[in-house]
Write a protein that holds these residues in place. Structure first.
Motif, PDB file in Angstrom:
ATOM      1  N   ALA A 617       0.825  -1.203   0.000  1.00  0.00           N
ATOM      2  CA  ALA A 617       0.000   0.000   0.000  1.00  0.00           C
ATOM      3  C   ALA A 617       0.866   1.262   0.000  1.00  0.00           C
ATOM      4  CB  ALA A 617      -0.929  -0.007   1.215  1.00  0.00           C
ATOM      5  N   LEU A 618       1.938   1.266   0.773  1.00  0.00           N
ATOM      6  CA  LEU A 618       2.828   2.424   0.815  1.00  0.00           C
ATOM      7  C   LEU A 618       3.460   2.692  -0.551  1.00  0.00           C
ATOM      8  CD1 LEU A 618       4.674   1.833   4.214  1.00  0.00           C
ATOM      9  CD2 LEU A 618       3.204   3.781   3.668  1.00  0.00           C
ATOM     10  N   ALA A 619       3.933   1.643  -1.199  1.00  0.00           N
ATOM     11  CA  ALA A 619       4.590   1.808  -2.485  1.00  0.00           C
ATOM     12  C   ALA A 619       3.629   2.364  -3.528  1.00  0.00           C
ATOM     13  CB  ALA A 619       5.176   0.477  -2.949  1.00  0.00           C
ATOM     14  N   TYR A 620       2.442   1.767  -3.615  1.00  0.00           N
ATOM     15  CA  TYR A 620       1.462   2.241  -4.597  1.00  0.00           C
ATOM     16  C   TYR A 620       1.021   3.667  -4.288  1.00  0.00           C
ATOM     17  CZ  TYR A 620       0.545  -1.745  -7.637  1.00  0.00           C
ATOM     18  OH  TYR A 620       0.642  -2.711  -8.599  1.00  0.00           O
ATOM     19  N   ARG A 621       0.784   3.958  -3.018  1.00  0.00           N
ATOM     20  CA  ARG A 621       0.363   5.300  -2.624  1.00  0.00           C
ATOM     21  C   ARG A 621       1.360   6.338  -3.104  1.00  0.00           C
ATOM     22  NH1 ARG A 621       2.340   8.321   1.485  1.00  0.00           N
ATOM     23  NH2 ARG A 621       0.986   9.759   2.645  1.00  0.00           N
ATOM     24  N   THR A 622       2.645   6.065  -2.917  1.00  0.00           N
ATOM     25  CA  THR A 622       3.672   7.011  -3.322  1.00  0.00           C
ATOM     26  C   THR A 622       3.701   7.190  -4.839  1.00  0.00           C
ATOM     27  OG1 THR A 622       5.033   6.419  -1.402  1.00  0.00           O
ATOM     28  CG2 THR A 622       6.146   7.500  -3.252  1.00  0.00           C
ATOM     29  N   LEU A 623       3.676   6.085  -5.578  1.00  0.00           N
ATOM     30  CA  LEU A 623       3.767   6.174  -7.029  1.00  0.00           C
ATOM     31  C   LEU A 623       2.535   6.833  -7.639  1.00  0.00           C
ATOM     32  CD1 LEU A 623       5.363   2.696  -7.855  1.00  0.00           C
ATOM     33  CD2 LEU A 623       6.461   4.947  -7.907  1.00  0.00           C
ATOM     34  N   ILE A 657      -9.102  -0.346  -0.411  1.00  0.00           N
ATOM     35  CA  ILE A 657      -9.422   0.928   0.221  1.00  0.00           C
ATOM     36  C   ILE A 657      -8.415   2.004  -0.201  1.00  0.00           C
ATOM     37  CG2 ILE A 657      -9.541   2.126   2.433  1.00  0.00           C
ATOM     38  CD1 ILE A 657     -11.945   0.373   1.859  1.00  0.00           C
ATOM     39  N   VAL A 658      -7.139   1.678  -0.208  1.00  0.00           N
ATOM     40  CA  VAL A 658      -6.130   2.658  -0.612  1.00  0.00           C
ATOM     41  C   VAL A 658      -6.375   3.087  -2.061  1.00  0.00           C
ATOM     42  CG1 VAL A 658      -3.670   2.995  -1.094  1.00  0.00           C
ATOM     43  CG2 VAL A 658      -4.390   1.928   1.046  1.00  0.00           C
ATOM     44  N   ALA A 659      -6.716   2.134  -2.933  1.00  0.00           N
ATOM     45  CA  ALA A 659      -6.995   2.473  -4.324  1.00  0.00           C
ATOM     46  C   ALA A 659      -8.172   3.442  -4.426  1.00  0.00           C
ATOM     47  CB  ALA A 659      -7.278   1.195  -5.125  1.00  0.00           C
ATOM     48  N   LEU A 660      -9.228   3.182  -3.677  1.00  0.00           N
ATOM     49  CA  LEU A 660     -10.395   4.058  -3.715  1.00  0.00           C
ATOM     50  C   LEU A 660     -10.077   5.437  -3.135  1.00  0.00           C
ATOM     51  CD1 LEU A 660     -13.166   1.512  -2.638  1.00  0.00           C
ATOM     52  CD2 LEU A 660     -12.963   2.640  -4.868  1.00  0.00           C
ATOM     53  N   ILE A 661      -9.316   5.475  -2.059  1.00  0.00           N
ATOM     54  CA  ILE A 661      -8.953   6.759  -1.445  1.00  0.00           C
ATOM     55  C   ILE A 661      -8.111   7.593  -2.408  1.00  0.00           C
ATOM     56  CG2 ILE A 661      -7.516   7.804   0.352  1.00  0.00           C
ATOM     57  CD1 ILE A 661     -10.241   6.987   1.326  1.00  0.00           C
ATOM     58  N   GLU A 662      -7.142   6.974  -3.072  1.00  0.00           N
ATOM     59  CA  GLU A 662      -6.305   7.730  -4.009  1.00  0.00           C
ATOM     60  C   GLU A 662      -7.117   8.217  -5.205  1.00  0.00           C
ATOM     61  OE1 GLU A 662      -3.304   8.788  -3.313  1.00  0.00           O
ATOM     62  OE2 GLU A 662      -3.537   7.750  -1.398  1.00  0.00           O
TER      63      GLU A 662
END
Length: 892
Positions: A617-623, A657-662
């Protein structure tokens, strides 16, 4: 005849005394120049590396640095013809050019030309230089080419007797003379070697983009970098190959993806200058991952093998020092090129070499490497015995990916015969997302008789599987069932137990409890290499700081470990990729977007396959955020889709959830179409319907995420009541103990609510901004607010509240100045200024000499960009954004 006529001799020396012409492909090594700034007071700086590492270009850059500081700088390129007399003559000529042709140097040159002793001339030269009022720097390139008499007598004399204002820089393929190296022990010598000069991936990316533009993506650059092992000349070879193509970017992408042509070109460059006997020596060593001098003596039968290895390491890029001074590694490019020649040896010869290596390695307890060679030597029974001894430690140590490869080759019955192998199989399957296989293996082991230590290990393996599944219900059950840690449990298992407790504490939002558990960890002694379990502990240690917004503290902890792990295991190794996922998030928070992308370049696939959901999740969030910042919306959408699919396929709500939030963040930043309302509903529905949320004890965490998303959307819709309710829910969910990061983000949203209500907010926002800056978190406002520019502007320039509108009866005036911003065009800025003075569209058109429809179109665009609903709202929004100065607004 040692030299030509005086005029010809002088001409050649003038060429040697001229600094090299800067090449357009030379990379400014900012990292090394910054390091030089701290070392420039040393009397001697040596740049020592094999061919192709950029020694000359670095010395040329250092020459410019010294010149910029006001020093006199001479340059002399050396060669094998430089006997003492010619060496001193060249030195005098280079200094004559640097010092502006002083008469004293001309006199020394005349004395030397009529037969004066070179040693006496050097002594007088040093005395002359001591009288100079400025620093004097002598640069010698290609020191390795000098005759032995100069390197052992003349040069040490110069170095050891330099006046205080004189500095010497040398570039050499060989080690310095022992007398000069004595300065290292005294702290007077600064040494840059091939490990210092080897490109980092961000430098390869910079060089490739400098030649081919931004069409070169970070992944391609990282693959080219890895194909040549960071060898600077190898990157240049890749550029040369690509430039010969009609489509250089496509060719470079192909080279980075396959590396075959690139390795062949690089191998030719590395091996072409070696004599055949040296190449045969290397062919014999191809099977070895690491080269030890004693092992090489055994393999080659040559007693001089240690000296040969040392020479190859010092003079060529073929070898480089590995762990400590006793081990070397063959460059991957050379090994790939020589592999075919080894495979062409007779089968009996190959087996003999493998068996020699196997026995030597086994005697030194290097069991996994020994087993590889034993299998290659067709000694399978002995190999299985050695695997049984070493596989357990391999999985819990640093090479569980290799262990998985072993498990695929072993007979299935071996896994039940040896419990250690079964546990290793379960952990390896867990760490590679083969969770069904891991669960089956753990269930089978639970039915067999195990020792106390093995039973404890079984529980830790179950906890690890639950962690990778985001299953905190099971983690809590395992933690409750562990009881006392067995007395003789090894360090890796203790570390795994601590990591499980830390993970559980962080899931409950208690960073203080997590820190307490981490303090109980038995950290390795200084300089002791980290294994994979310890890397995970270091990850959690920095992650705890990151969750509390302490970005600088997290970076200070991660930076040395990232370098150490990459040096030990490789850039694309599992431990290095794990740490990189968090390090990239830290770099992003500190405002270094390009560095964050470079940190993850060509590593996302490793993180996906082997890291926990937190790291993924951290890696995808950053990219995703980095792609959005540089305007690559398509790339951001692709990453969001990949992350969502990954979460759905693995049953990991965190990733969905991280995908939806981003996605929601991107849509909220461009609110005109209000698609964020649909995305918010998808988020709520997933929260209600996901079968894993309740089962995995994720309710509180997802309730917080949904509440924060509700608040963002409510603020975007100007629904202050709903926003206040969502923020109250946030405070209730977080309670008295919760990570500071979430609290500070919630406080930013509260400031936005105050701004929307017309209440005072600037002081609270300024305090938040200052606190974040102290913590190194420079993107708090940009990443936490619905409209980052609004809050950033508000903290930089507070603007008085808008006065009531006053009708304008006077004639139109010229536009008042506004604070120019990339948000609005110049024309839109002029229109905004007139709007602030209560101009109508007709008056704006007349004042700016534009059509009425054009003025109306500009007003509509400004309203869209500022998310405003009307003319008065436009002015209020512009004031909050800091786009209007106080005198731009007509007083009431």
């Amino acid at each position: 005849m040692t030299s030509s006529s005086p005029s010809r001799h002088d001409t050649l020396l003038r060429i040697k005394a001229a600094p090299p012409r800067p090449r357009r492909w030379w990379l400014q090594r900012g990292r090394l120049l910054a390091r030089f700034a701290n070392l420039r007071e040393r009397p001697l700086l040596a740049v020592q590396a094999p061919a192709g590492f950029g020694k000359t270009s670095l010395l040329a850059s250092l020459r410019r640095e010294w010149l910029a500081s006001g020093a006199y700088v001479s340059w002399l390129t050396l060669d094998e013809r430089d006997d003492p007399s010619r060496f001193v003559e060249g030195l005098l000529l280079s200094l004559t050019t640097a010092l502006g042709n002083p008469p004293a140097l001309a006199a020394l040159r005349r004395e030397l030309s009529i037969g004066a002793d070179p040693h006496e001339i050097v002594g007088r030269l040093l005395a002359l230089l001591a009288d100079q009022a400025h620093p004097v720097v002598m640069i010698f390139d290609d020191l390795h080419a000098l005759p032995e008499v100069v390197t052992t007598e003349m040069l040490p004399y110069i170095v050891l007797n330099m006046p205080a204002n004189v500095h010497t820089l040398v570039g050499s393929r060989h080690a310095l003379p022992s007398d000069a190296r004595d300065l290292l022990q005294r702290g007077d010598l600064a040494l840059l070697d091939q490990d210092d000069l080897r490109f980092r991936v961000e430098e390869s990316l910079e060089l490739l983009r400098a030649r081919f533009g931004n069409d070169i993506d970070a992944d391609t650059a990282a693959r080219v970098h890895d194909a040549v092992g960071g060898w600077p000349l190898g990157v240049q070879l890749a550029i040369s190959v690509a430039e010969r193509s009609d489509a250089p970017v496509a060719m470079l992408t192909s080279l980075g993806a396959h590396g075959v042509d690139l390795r062949l070109h690089a191998a030719d460059a590395m091996l072409g200058s070696l004599e055949p006997t040296m190449q045969e020596f290397l062919v014999t060593l191809v099977p070895l991952d690491r080269l030890h001098p004693d092992l090489c003596v055994l393999m080659t039968g040559r007693d001089d093998a240690p000296a040969v290895l040392s020479r190859l390491n010092n003079e060529t890029p073929v070898l480089h020092a590995a762990e400590g001074q006793d081990w070397y590694r063959m460059h991957a490019v050379c090994r790939h090129a020589l592999r075919q020649r080894f495979d062409a040896l007779p089968a009996g010869r190959r087996k003999t070499l493998h068996w020699r290596a196997a026995q030597w390695l086994h005697d030194r307890q290097l069991l996994d490497e020994a087993a590889e060679h034993a299998l290659a030597a067709e000694r399978s029974a002995i190999a299985y015995e050695w695997i049984a001894q070493g596989l357990h430690d391999m999985v819990l140590g640093t090479r569980f990916a290799a262990a998985l490869g072993w498990l695929e080759r072993l007979p299935h019955e071996a896994l039940t015969r040896y419990p250690a192998l079964g546990l290793a199989a379960a952990i390896a399957n867990t760490l590679t997302y083969q969770h069904e296989a891991a669960a089956a293996q753990l269930a089978a082991l639970d039915k067999v008789e195990l020792t106390v230590a093995q039973r404890f290990e079984l529980l830790q393996a179950s906890g690890a599987l639950a962690h990778y599944r985001d299953d905190y219900t099971t983690i809590a059950e395992v933690a409750a069932n562990v009881g006392e840690v067995p007395e003789h449990t090894d360090t890796a298992m203790r570390a795994a137990h601590i990591d499980m407790l830390v993970c559980l504490a962080l899931h409950r939002g208690n960073t203080a409890a997590a820190r307490y558990e981490l303090r109980m960890h038995h950290w390795p002694a200084r300089n002791q290499p980290l294994d994979y379990g310890q890397c995970y502990a270091q990850f959690f240690r920095a992650y705890t700081d990151w969750l509390d917004g302490c970005v600088s503290a997290a970076e200070a902890h991660l930076a040395p470990h990232q370098l150490a792990v990459e040096d030990r295991f490789g850039r694309r190794s599992v431990p290095a990729s794990l740490l990189a996922s968090l390090y990239a998030a830290v770099l992003w928070d500190s405002g270094r977007s390009a560095d964050a992308e470079a940190m993850l370049a060509d590593r996302l696939d490793i993180v996906e396959r082997t890291s926990s959901p937190i790291a993924v999740a951290l890696a995808y969030r950053t990219l995703i955020r980095a792609a959005r910042q540089r305007g690559a919306r398509a790339r951001a959408d692709e990453l969001i889709g990949n992350l969502s699919e990954l979460g759905q396929r693995r049953g990991l709500p965190r990733l969905v959830i991280v995908a939806l939030i981003e996605q929601l963040r991107i849509e909220v930043a461009t609110p005109a179409n209000q698609t964020y309302v649909t995305t918010l509903e998808r988020l709520r529905r997933y929260r209600r319907e996901s079968e894993f949320v309740e089962r995995y004890d994720l309710t509180a965490r997802l309730d917080l995420v949904v509440a924060m998303a509700d608040a963002r959307v409510a603020l975007c819709l100007r629904d202050d009541v709903a926003a206040a309710e969502s923020l109250a829910d946030l405070q209730r969910i977080m309670g008295p103990v919760w990570p500071t990061r979430d609290r500070m983000e919630a406080q930013v949203l509260e400031a936005m609510l105050a701004a929307s209500r017309g209440e005072a907010y600037a002081e609270a926002l300024a305090t938040l901004s200052a606190t974040a800056a102290d913590l190194g978190w420079h993107r708090l406002l940009a990443d936490s607010s619905v409209e980052p520019a609004e809050l950033a502007g508000a903290t930089q320039q507070p603007v008085p509240r808008l006065s009531p509108r006053t009708p304008v009866t006077a004639a139109p005036q010229r536009p008042a100045p506004v604070v120019r911003s990339v948000l609005l065009t110049d024309k839109e800025g002029d229109v905004l200024s007139l709007l602030a003075r209560n101009y109508t569209n007709k008056e704006i058109a007349r004042a700016l000499d534009i059509g009425g429809e054009t003025a109306k179109w500009h007003v509509k665009n400004i309203a869209s960009k500022l998310s405003a609903g009307g003319r008065r709202h436009i002015v209020e929004r512009a004031r909050l954004l800091g786009l209007l100065t106080a005198d731009s607004i007509l007083p009431g």
